[in-house]
Design an enzyme around this catalytic site. Structure first.
Site, mmCIF file in Angstrom:
data_model
loop_
_atom_site.group_PDB
_atom_site.id
_atom_site.type_symbol
_atom_site.label_atom_id
_atom_site.label_comp_id
_atom_site.label_asym_id
_atom_site.label_seq_id
_atom_site.Cartn_x
_atom_site.Cartn_y
_atom_site.Cartn_z
ATOM 1 N N GLU A 155 -6.302 2.004 -0.178
ATOM 2 C CA GLU A 155 -4.825 2.194 -0.642
ATOM 3 C C GLU A 155 -3.912 1.003 -0.794
ATOM 4 O O GLU A 155 -2.676 0.965 -1.093
ATOM 5 C CB GLU A 155 -4.082 3.390 -0.098
ATOM 6 C CG GLU A 155 -3.534 3.038 1.171
ATOM 7 C CD GLU A 155 -4.493 3.432 2.146
ATOM 8 O OE1 GLU A 155 -4.073 3.749 3.383
ATOM 9 O OE2 GLU A 155 -5.973 3.299 2.050
ATOM 10 N N ASP A 172 -7.435 10.104 -5.741
ATOM 11 C CA ASP A 172 -7.862 9.123 -6.403
ATOM 12 C C ASP A 172 -7.055 9.233 -7.686
ATOM 13 O O ASP A 172 -6.794 8.060 -8.037
ATOM 14 C CB ASP A 172 -9.258 9.547 -6.952
ATOM 15 C CG ASP A 172 -10.298 9.643 -5.892
ATOM 16 O OD1 ASP A 172 -10.182 8.810 -4.929
ATOM 17 O OD2 ASP A 172 -11.757 10.061 -6.115
ATOM 18 N N ASN A 221 -4.352 12.530 1.097
ATOM 19 C CA ASN A 221 -5.704 13.044 0.958
ATOM 20 C C ASN A 221 -5.697 14.401 1.843
ATOM 21 O O ASN A 221 -6.563 15.246 1.313
ATOM 22 C CB ASN A 221 -6.925 12.130 1.440
ATOM 23 C CG ASN A 221 -7.014 11.059 0.476
ATOM 24 O OD1 ASN A 221 -7.021 11.216 -0.624
ATOM 25 N ND2 ASN A 221 -7.288 9.515 0.927
ATOM 26 N N ASP A 280 0.840 -1.079 0.062
ATOM 27 C CA ASP A 280 -0.080 0.051 0.080
ATOM 28 C C ASP A 280 0.880 1.276 -0.007
ATOM 29 O O ASP A 280 2.149 1.185 0.228
ATOM 30 C CB ASP A 280 -1.122 -0.028 1.296
ATOM 31 C CG ASP A 280 -0.360 0.036 2.455
ATOM 32 O OD1 ASP A 280 0.866 0.394 2.651
ATOM 33 O OD2 ASP A 280 -1.111 -0.221 3.360
ATOM 34 N N HIS A 321 -8.963 14.500 -1.872
ATOM 35 C CA HIS A 321 -9.451 13.327 -2.219
ATOM 36 C C HIS A 321 -9.466 13.095 -3.706
ATOM 37 O O HIS A 321 -9.042 12.129 -4.232
ATOM 38 C CB HIS A 321 -11.038 12.858 -1.635
ATOM 39 C CG HIS A 321 -10.835 12.657 -0.334
ATOM 40 N ND1 HIS A 321 -10.505 11.693 0.443
ATOM 41 C CD2 HIS A 321 -11.164 13.583 0.678
ATOM 42 C CE1 HIS A 321 -10.570 11.530 1.516
ATOM 43 N NE2 HIS A 321 -10.996 12.770 2.092
#
Length: 292
Positions: free
Chosen positions: A213, A187, A178, A170, A183
């Protein structure tokens, strides 16, 4: 005897009417996953406003965000001066542009797939089936598909006595991404990461978004040393990659846990747990590293 006058019927306006092309938007990422919005009317308003035809209740979406028109000129989308922009296939739609079958439209954190053509219901059902296996944001496999393939590959590995490895990884400090950049940036980073990693794997490997993630990479017929070698290539590639959103460069690194199927792994979840434990070790030892 007077000549009869010819009666002329005005029909020029007919060509300006909506052609009502069979077209729709399908939500492939975000709330109301799988919902279909028909675009039968001449104009469809998308936005946060309760008066919008397609309402998206997100902070990143403007009240009147974008407009879709369906006329004899085709189906077109136009941004209405939104704060965060309208994207078609990851490109900013700075002016009105035509939509083609299969285009991805991103508004806020919601992604739609545009479908159009003669048999739109069949296309819609195909898309719903695809959503059972694919993650709408990253366009790689989802957790459900990964779990199915993990069962299948473990059975195959034991039947033919072949090795099987798993890499769980991850993004380091993804919450900070974020919190700092928003956000929408998060993304974008996830999507760029998936595209980057996909260039380094074989066709038979299963690359999936495991959740949030966290990602999983299932490697049939690859031993522990080979899995570590591949993981290190991916780690270095991501560390060097330039991740960018809204002209801001976002540093990204990975922590990775590697495991190989062993006799003590009685259930598929046991293999995942081992790789996850190694991932946790990598994070606790300073991140941006591989353990296992």
């Amino acid at each position: 005897m007077g000549q009869k006058e010819t009666v002329v019927t005005v029909i020029s306006k007919i060509s300006e009417r909506p052609v009502n092309l069979d077209a729709a938007l399908v939500v492939i990422y975000g709330l109301d996953l799988g919902r279909k919005y028909d675009l039968a009317r001449e104009e469809t308003l998308i936005g946060r406003s309760s008066k919008a035809d397609i309402q998206i209740d997100q902070e990143a979406v403007s009240r009147n965000h974008a407009r879709i028109t369906n006329t004899t000129k085709g189906v077109r989308i136009e941004d209405l001066g939104s704060t965060n922009g309208t994207f078609v296939n990851d490109d900013v739609a700075s002016s009105a542009r035509s939509l083609q079958n299969g285009d991805l439209v991103k508004i806020g954190r919601t992604i739609f797939k545009f479908i159009a053509g003669g048999n739109i219901e069949a296309a819609y059902h195909d898309e719903i089936y695809r959503l059972t296996t694919m993650d709408g944001l990253t366009q790689i496999y989802n957790r459900r598909y990964f779990d199915e393939q993990l069962d299948r590959e473990i059975s195959r590995s034991r039947r033919y006595e072949r090795v099987l490895s798993l890499v769980m990884f991850d993004l380091d400090h993804f919450k900070d991404v974020n919190d700092t950049y928003g956000h929408l940036a998060g993304d974008s980073v996830l999507k760029q990461l998936a595209s980057t990693v996909r260039t380094r794997i074989r066709r038979e490997d299963v690359f999936a978004r495991y959740g949030g993630e966290e990602f999983a990479l299932l490697l049939p017929e690859i031993n522990l040393a080979g899995a570590r070698q591949l993981a290190e290539k991916v780690r270095k590639l991501v560390e060097r990659q330039r991740f960018e959103f809204d002209k801001q460069v976002i540093p990204v690194t990975l922590s990775m846990g590697v495991a190989t199927l062993e006799p003590q792994h009685r259930e598929p979840a046991d293999l995942v747990r081992t790789a996850d434990e190694h991932l946790f070790t990598a994070k606790s030892q300073g991140r941006n590293r591989i353990c296992g």
